[in-house]
Design an enzyme around this catalytic site. Sequence first.
Site, PDB file in Angstrom:
ATOM      1  N   GLN A  35       0.810  -1.215   0.000  1.00 16.06           N
ATOM      2  CA  GLN A  35       0.000   0.000   0.000  1.00 16.06           C
ATOM      3  C   GLN A  35       0.845   1.268   0.000  1.00 16.06           C
ATOM      4  OE1 GLN A  35      -2.791  -0.351   3.242  1.00 16.06           O
ATOM      5  NE2 GLN A  35      -3.603  -2.282   2.487  1.00 16.06           N
ATOM      6  N   CYS A  36       2.008   1.199  -0.584  1.00 20.39           N
ATOM      7  CA  CYS A  36       2.950   2.321  -0.629  1.00 20.39           C
ATOM      8  C   CYS A  36       2.849   3.015  -1.985  1.00 20.39           C
ATOM      9  CB  CYS A  36       4.364   1.777  -0.405  1.00 20.39           C
ATOM     10  SG  CYS A  36       5.683   2.997  -0.492  1.00 20.39           S
ATOM     11  N   GLY A  37       3.106   4.302  -2.007  1.00 20.38           N
ATOM     12  CA  GLY A  37       3.123   5.031  -3.267  1.00 20.38           C
ATOM     13  C   GLY A  37       4.213   4.556  -4.216  1.00 20.38           C
ATOM     14  N   LEU A  38       5.202   3.843  -3.703  1.00 21.61           N
ATOM     15  CA  LEU A  38       6.300   3.330  -4.527  1.00 21.61           C
ATOM     16  C   LEU A  38       6.042   1.912  -5.035  1.00 21.61           C
ATOM     17  CD1 LEU A  38       9.241   4.507  -2.220  1.00 21.61           C
ATOM     18  CD2 LEU A  38       8.392   5.635  -4.287  1.00 21.61           C
ATOM     19  N   THR A  39       4.936   1.307  -4.614  1.00 24.37           N
ATOM     20  CA  THR A  39       4.666  -0.101  -4.914  1.00 24.37           C
ATOM     21  C   THR A  39       4.587  -0.381  -6.404  1.00 24.37           C
ATOM     22  OG1 THR A  39       3.525  -0.403  -2.808  1.00 24.37           O
ATOM     23  CG2 THR A  39       3.040  -2.008  -4.542  1.00 24.37           C
TER      24      THR A  39
END
Length: 163
Positions: A35-39
């Site tokens: 659930q990370c913006g970098l995923t």
Amino acid sequence: MSSVYDFNVKNANGDDVSLSDYKGKVLIIVNVASQCGLTNKNYTQLKELLDVYKKDGLEVLAFPCNQFAGQEPSCEIDIQAFVADKFKFEPTLFQKIDVNGDKQSPLFKFLKNEKGGFMFDAIKWNFTKFLVGRDGKIIKRFGPTTDPKDMEKDIKEALGEKL
């Protein structure tokens, strides 16, 4: 401990795995979160790298971690399904770990000691990547915002080194 091959970890099913099983491979060891913006960028580009270089000996070892803003709340089975369904990517997934603090994984403590970060050694966020050579030694540490595709030159060099 002198290389990553000295460590045992648990896979996503909870089984013990000796990292010596990866002797002779080039590894990307990465702490991951769903659930990370970098995923999206990281999983997409790690898959692309693995698609190209797996035949040459590249492996991606993914360690879920929920220490950063609670961005990996899922269990390993759900994480595996998410990555396979959304990205058509099947990295070697391990048990969820801590990468910092009193309960940190011994492997990540070793990685941080071998290749410290900018300003301080702690893992600062999801998707910190460690490139490991065929000899089990850490070649380079890449921060969370480094795109995996930007590791390609270093990966090629590492793959070119035979034991």
